[in-house]
Write an enzyme that holds these catalytic residues in place. Structure first.
Site, PDB file in Angstrom:
ATOM      1  N   GLY A 191       0.819  -1.214   0.000  1.00 43.81           N
ATOM      2  CA  GLY A 191       0.000   0.000   0.000  1.00 43.81           C
ATOM      3  C   GLY A 191       0.847   1.256   0.000  1.00 43.81           C
ATOM      4  N   VAL A 194      -0.924   6.930   2.485  1.00 43.47           N
ATOM      5  CA  VAL A 194      -0.328   7.869   3.428  1.00 43.47           C
ATOM      6  C   VAL A 194       0.582   7.166   4.436  1.00 43.47           C
ATOM      7  CG1 VAL A 194      -0.874   9.885   4.799  1.00 43.47           C
ATOM      8  CG2 VAL A 194      -2.569   8.998   3.249  1.00 43.47           C
ATOM      9  N   ILE A 195       0.089   6.070   5.032  1.00 37.44           N
ATOM     10  CA  ILE A 195       0.893   5.389   6.058  1.00 37.44           C
ATOM     11  C   ILE A 195       2.115   4.732   5.416  1.00 37.44           C
ATOM     12  CG2 ILE A 195       0.907   3.489   7.730  1.00 37.44           C
ATOM     13  CD1 ILE A 195      -1.968   4.144   8.397  1.00 37.44           C
ATOM     14  N   GLU A 214       2.140  -1.450  -4.574  1.00 38.93           N
ATOM     15  CA  GLU A 214       0.852  -0.751  -4.648  1.00 38.93           C
ATOM     16  C   GLU A 214      -0.009  -1.341  -5.755  1.00 38.93           C
ATOM     17  OE1 GLU A 214      -0.997   1.777  -3.135  1.00 38.93           O
ATOM     18  OE2 GLU A 214      -2.386   1.445  -4.788  1.00 38.93           O
ATOM     19  N   SER A 280      -0.458  -1.543   4.924  1.00 41.22           N
ATOM     20  CA  SER A 280      -1.121  -0.227   5.094  1.00 41.22           C
ATOM     21  C   SER A 280      -2.028  -0.013   3.885  1.00 41.22           C
ATOM     22  CB  SER A 280      -0.068   0.877   5.205  1.00 41.22           C
ATOM     23  OG  SER A 280       0.907   0.744   4.180  1.00 41.22           O
ATOM     24  N   HIS A 455       9.331  38.442   3.085  1.00 42.70           N
ATOM     25  CA  HIS A 455      10.470  38.036   2.263  1.00 42.70           C
ATOM     26  C   HIS A 455      11.720  37.920   3.130  1.00 42.70           C
ATOM     27  CE1 HIS A 455      13.284  37.800  -1.085  1.00 42.70           C
ATOM     28  NE2 HIS A 455      14.036  38.682  -0.441  1.00 42.70           N
TER      29      HIS A 455
HETATM   30  P1  FAD Z   1      -9.945   7.330  16.780  1.00 42.33           P
HETATM   31  O1  FAD Z   1      -8.778   8.215  16.937  1.00 42.33           O
HETATM   32  O2  FAD Z   1      -9.762   6.013  16.128  1.00 42.33           O
HETATM   33  O3  FAD Z   1     -10.539   7.132  18.240  1.00 42.33           O
HETATM   34  C1  FAD Z   1     -11.629   6.325  18.491  1.00 42.33           C
HETATM   35  C2  FAD Z   1     -11.580   5.893  19.935  1.00 42.33           C
HETATM   36  O4  FAD Z   1     -12.797   5.233  20.251  1.00 42.33           O
HETATM   37  C3  FAD Z   1     -10.469   4.913  20.260  1.00 42.33           C
HETATM   38  O5  FAD Z   1      -9.719   5.406  21.327  1.00 42.33           O
HETATM   39  C4  FAD Z   1     -11.198   3.625  20.624  1.00 42.33           C
HETATM   40  O6  FAD Z   1     -10.558   2.918  21.679  1.00 42.33           O
HETATM   41  C5  FAD Z   1     -12.524   4.163  21.116  1.00 42.33           C
HETATM   42  N1  FAD Z   1     -13.624   3.212  21.002  1.00 42.33           N
HETATM   43  C6  FAD Z   1     -14.041   2.558  19.891  1.00 42.33           C
HETATM   44  N2  FAD Z   1     -15.144   1.840  20.150  1.00 42.33           N
HETATM   45  C7  FAD Z   1     -15.427   2.036  21.461  1.00 42.33           C
HETATM   46  C8  FAD Z   1     -16.438   1.577  22.311  1.00 42.33           C
HETATM   47  N3  FAD Z   1     -17.428   0.811  21.868  1.00 42.33           N
HETATM   48  N4  FAD Z   1     -16.408   1.961  23.608  1.00 42.33           N
HETATM   49  C9  FAD Z   1     -15.422   2.765  24.071  1.00 42.33           C
HETATM   50  N5  FAD Z   1     -14.450   3.254  23.304  1.00 42.33           N
HETATM   51  C10 FAD Z   1     -14.450   2.899  22.010  1.00 42.33           C
HETATM   52  N6  FAD Z   1      -4.744  12.090  10.606  1.00 42.33           N
HETATM   53  C11 FAD Z   1      -4.366  13.371  10.440  1.00 42.33           C
HETATM   54  O7  FAD Z   1      -5.228  14.256  10.315  1.00 42.33           O
HETATM   55  N7  FAD Z   1      -3.037  13.709  10.429  1.00 42.33           N
HETATM   56  C12 FAD Z   1      -2.059  12.795  10.559  1.00 42.33           C
HETATM   57  O8  FAD Z   1      -0.873  13.139  10.535  1.00 42.33           O
HETATM   58  C13 FAD Z   1      -2.437  11.439  10.719  1.00 42.33           C
HETATM   59  N8  FAD Z   1      -1.496  10.490  10.862  1.00 42.33           N
HETATM   60  C14 FAD Z   1      -1.890   9.198  11.046  1.00 42.33           C
HETATM   61  C15 FAD Z   1      -0.891   8.222  11.173  1.00 42.33           C
HETATM   62  C16 FAD Z   1      -1.242   6.904  11.346  1.00 42.33           C
HETATM   63  C17 FAD Z   1      -0.154   5.867  11.487  1.00 42.33           C
HETATM   64  C18 FAD Z   1      -2.621   6.544  11.439  1.00 42.33           C
HETATM   65  C19 FAD Z   1      -3.024   5.120  11.686  1.00 42.33           C
HETATM   66  C20 FAD Z   1      -3.608   7.502  11.316  1.00 42.33           C
HETATM   67  C21 FAD Z   1      -3.255   8.837  11.110  1.00 42.33           C
HETATM   68  N9  FAD Z   1      -4.201   9.832  10.946  1.00 42.33           N
HETATM   69  C22 FAD Z   1      -3.819  11.123  10.755  1.00 42.33           C
HETATM   70  C23 FAD Z   1      -5.642   9.536  10.992  1.00 42.33           C
HETATM   71  C24 FAD Z   1      -6.186   9.881  12.384  1.00 42.33           C
HETATM   72  O9  FAD Z   1      -5.473   9.162  13.361  1.00 42.33           O
HETATM   73  C25 FAD Z   1      -7.665   9.562  12.456  1.00 42.33           C
HETATM   74  O10 FAD Z   1      -8.343  10.225  11.407  1.00 42.33           O
HETATM   75  C26 FAD Z   1      -8.235  10.013  13.779  1.00 42.33           C
HETATM   76  O11 FAD Z   1      -7.590   9.380  14.860  1.00 42.33           O
HETATM   77  C27 FAD Z   1      -9.738   9.721  13.835  1.00 42.33           C
HETATM   78  O12 FAD Z   1     -10.240  10.195  15.039  1.00 42.33           O
HETATM   79  P2  FAD Z   1     -11.518   9.541  15.719  1.00 42.33           P
HETATM   80  O13 FAD Z   1     -11.685  10.265  17.007  1.00 42.33           O
HETATM   81  O14 FAD Z   1     -12.626   9.509  14.763  1.00 42.33           O
HETATM   82  O15 FAD Z   1     -11.132   8.031  15.994  1.00 42.33           O
HETATM   83  P1  NAI Z   2      -4.579   4.900   2.237  1.00 41.89           P
HETATM   84  O1  NAI Z   2      -5.989   4.800   1.830  1.00 41.89           O
HETATM   85  O2  NAI Z   2      -3.930   6.205   2.337  1.00 41.89           O
HETATM   86  O3  NAI Z   2      -3.674   4.033   1.259  1.00 41.89           O
HETATM   87  C1  NAI Z   2      -3.888   2.673   1.064  1.00 41.89           C
HETATM   88  C2  NAI Z   2      -3.186   2.279  -0.219  1.00 41.89           C
HETATM   89  O4  NAI Z   2      -3.177   0.870  -0.283  1.00 41.89           O
HETATM   90  C3  NAI Z   2      -3.894   2.795  -1.466  1.00 41.89           C
HETATM   91  O5  NAI Z   2      -2.963   3.405  -2.321  1.00 41.89           O
HETATM   92  C4  NAI Z   2      -4.508   1.546  -2.060  1.00 41.89           C
HETATM   93  O6  NAI Z   2      -4.624   1.594  -3.454  1.00 41.89           O
HETATM   94  C5  NAI Z   2      -3.513   0.500  -1.613  1.00 41.89           C
HETATM   95  N1  NAI Z   2      -4.049  -0.857  -1.558  1.00 41.89           N
HETATM   96  C6  NAI Z   2      -5.271  -1.248  -1.120  1.00 41.89           C
HETATM   97  N2  NAI Z   2      -5.382  -2.585  -1.215  1.00 41.89           N
HETATM   98  C7  NAI Z   2      -4.207  -3.047  -1.703  1.00 41.89           C
HETATM   99  C8  NAI Z   2      -3.715  -4.340  -2.018  1.00 41.89           C
HETATM  100  N3  NAI Z   2      -4.452  -5.427  -1.820  1.00 41.89           N
HETATM  101  N4  NAI Z   2      -2.474  -4.440  -2.509  1.00 41.89           N
HETATM  102  C9  NAI Z   2      -1.697  -3.343  -2.702  1.00 41.89           C
HETATM  103  N5  NAI Z   2      -2.108  -2.090  -2.434  1.00 41.89           N
HETATM  104  C10 NAI Z   2      -3.354  -1.949  -1.933  1.00 41.89           C
HETATM  105  O7  NAI Z   2      -4.517   4.080   3.616  1.00 41.89           O
HETATM  106  P2  NAI Z   2      -3.404   4.009   4.753  1.00 41.89           P
HETATM  107  O8  NAI Z   2      -2.080   4.444   4.254  1.00 41.89           O
HETATM  108  O9  NAI Z   2      -3.547   2.675   5.346  1.00 41.89           O
HETATM  109  O10 NAI Z   2      -3.900   5.087   5.772  1.00 41.89           O
HETATM  110  C11 NAI Z   2      -5.216   5.000   6.293  1.00 41.89           C
HETATM  111  C12 NAI Z   2      -5.809   6.351   6.513  1.00 41.89           C
HETATM  112  O11 NAI Z   2      -5.241   6.937   7.675  1.00 41.89           O
HETATM  113  C13 NAI Z   2      -5.519   7.355   5.399  1.00 41.89           C
HETATM  114  O12 NAI Z   2      -6.429   7.226   4.347  1.00 41.89           O
HETATM  115  C14 NAI Z   2      -5.687   8.646   6.099  1.00 41.89           C
HETATM  116  O13 NAI Z   2      -7.040   8.978   6.146  1.00 41.89           O
HETATM  117  C15 NAI Z   2      -5.205   8.329   7.509  1.00 41.89           C
HETATM  118  N6  NAI Z   2      -3.825   8.807   7.655  1.00 41.89           N
HETATM  119  C16 NAI Z   2      -3.592  10.131   7.518  1.00 41.89           C
HETATM  120  C17 NAI Z   2      -2.314  10.634   7.612  1.00 41.89           C
HETATM  121  C18 NAI Z   2      -2.109  12.078   7.401  1.00 41.89           C
HETATM  122  O14 NAI Z   2      -3.077  12.825   7.405  1.00 41.89           O
HETATM  123  N7  NAI Z   2      -0.875  12.537   7.219  1.00 41.89           N
HETATM  124  C19 NAI Z   2      -1.174   9.769   7.906  1.00 41.89           C
HETATM  125  C20 NAI Z   2      -1.535   8.378   7.990  1.00 41.89           C
HETATM  126  C21 NAI Z   2      -2.818   7.946   7.891  1.00 41.89           C
END
Ligand code: FAD
Ligand code: NAI
Length: 476
Positions: A191, A194-195, A214, A280, A455
């Site tokens: 994948g 983003v991740i 990908e 991812s 600037h």
């Molecule tokens: P979450 O953060 O997933 O929180 C949901 C919470 O609900 C969790 O703590 C879970 O334990 C709790 N929960 C679930 N079900 C229950 C239940 N039934 N009872 C009690 N608790 C429950 N986004 C960005 O904008 N910028 C970034 O740089 C970015 N980087 C990322 C990097 C990675 C590696 C990953 C995985 C994601 C990244 N994201 C980023 C995406 C971002 O983390 C999510 O969009 C965001 O956390 C979503 O917020 P949320 O509150 O909807 O859910």
């Molecule tokens: P993603 O949706 O960004 O990327 C997933 C990638 O995997 C896509 O390019 C897709 O075509 C590919 N893919 C799907 N199935 C596949 C397969 N079977 N084989 C090969 N490639 C395949 O999802 P990702 O990176 O897991 O991140 C999840 C979400 O978390 C993002 O969409 C974003 O919303 C959030 N995130 C945001 C960040 C930020 O804002 N900087 C950083 C990290 C995550």
């Protein structure tokens, strides 16, 4: 006796904890249910974002970038550093320390705002007298809770692929990939989203030989095509190996590592052997075991809670926000929805312009955009003008050794309204806020071009790109 609240938020990620804080600010008696446990089995607030998402990934991106700059780029400034090395355990501990500081910070904010943290798994049990009935299953038993209104903010989790078991040691999703105990010599990533790009960059900078596989033929298909092409060129030049258009086959794990069978875009059978693998391939919403049926709700076929533009479900007193509903899975999108819902419940009339939500990918250079891509405008048949300006012609960028990338501004052909801005640059995550603000105010490209920019600064490139829309960039 059941505890009673005006608002119960389920989930304390960025969507839920911000909703709870805003609700408490507005005078509601508020509780937030959260079940997260740290690897040390301690309850924690903050959700994916703080514990295993945005915050820890940005900490490791910063550390690995620091190392790469010292080890490989100091030379261009005339600084020689010999034998630069790093202590991975210390780097991971720094990241864990930042996570802990942030999650404890939310505990403080909950106390300050008198928000009750109900520790455990929350689920619906029914309705009575127009109120919502819930239960929280915690370590010390099950507690009944009654709420006038509920906000579902249960977030998302990593999507896994059938036949590829994630153990978060050898085959990892985001959780394991943020906590490797050694730098894998060969790292596979499935994948190129983003991740994959952010964490692939972290481990490449620390010395891994990284191959990203990908499925789609187009790199970063959600981005403007010019951005995708530029980013592909830059990331592959940095040493990331990216193979597009593959079909993943059998994945075998052994004590020696992982072997991934796949078909390359030309249909040939290939194998990638690596020491660790990151999967991812997107994220899926958390709606299982919420018992939505007890209140007459149902998740859609992809697991999301269906809501309208104001995040209201089919039930007038149940809302859902963040990753568990439609729209981009971004922390700031969820936060804005949390504020909006709390204010709606207080009788206010907020709204979100989803077109103005910025996206950022924290690679180096960073990628950021807001609004429409050129391809989207073509599909919509909207007449537009485009202006583009490179950082290579900007003095600050050259001074900072950050001259890669460009800004592209898309504006309506007739009204000049800014329709989209796309940035590839070292500080794109900060630069994008200016244009998000401009778009919220329906600014024209000329508006941006007429604003005095400092600037030398990277932001001058935004102004030049806005001028280029009218073919009058000054420094080109
Ligand atoms: P979450 O953060 O997933 O929180 C949901 C919470 O609900 C969790 O703590 C879970 O334990 C709790 N929960 C679930 N079900 C229950 C239940 N039934 N009872 C009690 N608790 C429950 N986004 C960005 O904008 N910028 C970034 O740089 C970015 N980087 C990322 C990097 C990675 C590696 C990953 C995985 C994601 C990244 N994201 C980023 C995406 C971002 O983390 C999510 O969009 C965001 O956390 C979503 O917020 P949320 O509150 O909807 O859910
Ligand atoms: P993603 O949706 O960004 O990327 C997933 C990638 O995997 C896509 O390019 C897709 O075509 C590919 N893919 C799907 N199935 C596949 C397969 N079977 N084989 C090969 N490639 C395949 O999802 P990702 O990176 O897991 O991140 C999840 C979400 O978390 C993002 O969409 C974003 O919303 C959030 N995130 C945001 C960040 C930020 O804002 N900087 C950083 C990290 C995550």
């Amino acid at each position: 006796m059941a505890q009673e609240f005006d608002i119960v938020v389920i989930g304390a990620g960025p969507a839920g904890y911000i909703a709870a804080i805003r609700a408490a600010q507005l005078g509601f008696k508020t509780a937030c249910v959260e079940k997260w446990l740290t690897p040390q089995s301690e309850p924690a607030l903050g959700g994916t974002c703080l514990n295993v998402g945005c915050i820890p990934s940005k900490a490791l991106l910063a550390s690995s970038e620091e190392f790469e700059n010292i080890a490989h780029h100091a030379d261009s400034h005339g600084i020689s550093v010999k034998g630069a090395s790093f202590d991975l355990a210390k780097m991971i501990a720094r990241k864990d320390g930042i996570v802990s500081k942030m999650t404890k910070g939310i505990e403080f904010l909950f106390r300050k705002n008198k928000i009750t943290w109900l520790k455990g798994h929350g689920r619906f049990t029914g309705e009575a007298d127009g109120q919502v009935l819930l239960e929280v299953q915690g370590s010390s038993g099950t507690e009944a809770v009654v709420a006038k209104n509920v906000i579902i903010a249960t977030g998302s989790k990593a999507r896994h692929l059938p036949g590829i078991a994630v153990d978060n040691k050898i085959v990892c999703d985001n959780e394991g990939a943020l906590a490797f105990d050694s730098v894998p010599k060969r790292l596979g990533v499935i994948g190129a989203g983003v991740i994959g790009l952010e964490l692939g960059s972290v481990w490449r900078r620390l010395g891994s030989d990284v191959t990203v596989l990908e499925a789609t033929p187009q790199f970063l298909a959600a981005c403007d095509e010019a951005v995708g092409k530029e980013a592909f060129k830059l990331f592959t030049a940095q040493g990331l190996k990216i193979e597009m258009g593959v079909a993943i086959g059998e994945v075998k794990t052994s004590a020696k590592g992982v072997s991934i069978a796949y078909k390359s875009s030309d249909g040939k059978a290939q194998t990638l052997d690596c020491d660790r693998l990151i999967v991812s391939v997107g994220r899926v919403p958390n709606t299982e075991n919420l018992n939505l049926e007890a209140v007459g709700l149902a998740a859609d076929d992809r697991g999301f809670v269906p809501v309208d533009d104001h995040c209201r479900s089919n039930k007038p007193n149940i809302f859902a926000i963040g990753d568990v509903v439609r729209g981009p899975m971004l922390a700031h999108k969820g936060e804005d929805e949390g504020v909006m819902v709390a204010e709606i419940l207080a009788g206010q009339k907020p709204h979100i312009d989803y077109n103005c939500i910025p996206w950022v990918i924290y690679t180096m250079p960073e990628i950021a955009w807001v609004g429409k891509t050129e391809q989207q405008l073509k599909v919509e048949g909207r007449a537009y003008k485009a202006g583009q300006f490179p950082f290579a012609a900007n003095g600050r960028a050259l001074g900072m050794d950050a001259a890669e990338g460009f800004v592209k501004v898309l504006a309506d052909a007739t009204t000049d309204e800014v329709l989209g801005v796309h940035i590839v640059a070292a500080s794109a995550s900060d630069l994008i806020s200016e244009v998000a603000l401009a778009m919220e105010f329906k600014a024209s490209a000329e508006d941006i071009a007429r604003v005095c920019h400092p600037h030398p600064s990277m932001s001058e490139v935004i102004r030049e790109a806005a001028l280029a829309v009218d073919k009058r960039a000054l420094n080109m």
